[in-house]
Design an enzyme around this catalytic site. Sequence first.
Site, short mmCIF file in Angstrom:
data_model
loop_
_atom_site.label_atom_id
_atom_site.label_comp_id
_atom_site.label_asym_id
_atom_site.label_seq_id
_atom_site.Cartn_x
_atom_site.Cartn_y
_atom_site.Cartn_z
N GLN A 29 0.84 -1.19 0.00
CA GLN A 29 0.00 0.00 0.00
C GLN A 29 0.87 1.24 0.00
OE1 GLN A 29 -3.22 -0.02 2.77
NE2 GLN A 29 -3.95 1.94 2.10
N PHE A 30 1.18 1.74 -1.20
CA PHE A 30 2.03 2.92 -1.32
C PHE A 30 1.37 4.16 -0.72
CE2 PHE A 30 -0.59 3.49 -5.06
CZ PHE A 30 -0.69 4.87 -5.21
N THR A 31 0.06 4.16 -0.58
CA THR A 31 -0.62 5.35 -0.05
C THR A 31 -0.29 5.60 1.41
OG1 THR A 31 -2.64 4.10 0.44
CG2 THR A 31 -2.51 5.20 -1.72
#
Length: 149
Positions: A78-80
């Site tokens: 999850q890059f967010t």
Amino acid sequence: MRALIQRVREASVAVDGETVGRIGPGMLVLLGVAKHDTPEEIAAVANKVLGLRIFDDEQGKMNLGLPEVGGAMLVVSQFTLLADCRKGRRPSYTAAAAPDKANEYYEQFIARIAGQGIEVASGRFRAMMQVSLVNDGPVTIWLDTDQIT
């Protein structure tokens, strides 16, 4: 590297309506890789996650780690988690690692956990995923390498 850890009764991740990972009791780990992360930080985060005493003992006190309770782990990239919301209304993701590096570190994190005898399921890197979980407690822990290395 950032990890959001949730103690779960169960969790699953689906891509295009197909379940690609599912666990029973254990941890859901949402993992974000930063562009400045190093291989040493993978080990540090994996060790910290495995060592977290967030499961109840016989007295109902959070005193046991994942290996001690025989739990499983679902890891979802999850890059967010690296979002910077300080300017304007649109988050910036410039702190996130490039996809090739992020995928490599994500896979190495999974391998480190599995190498400790933990059942590991995972999402599909760079896919649009739907994550379902039953948070147990709820217990949710935020980890950042800046706090542990």
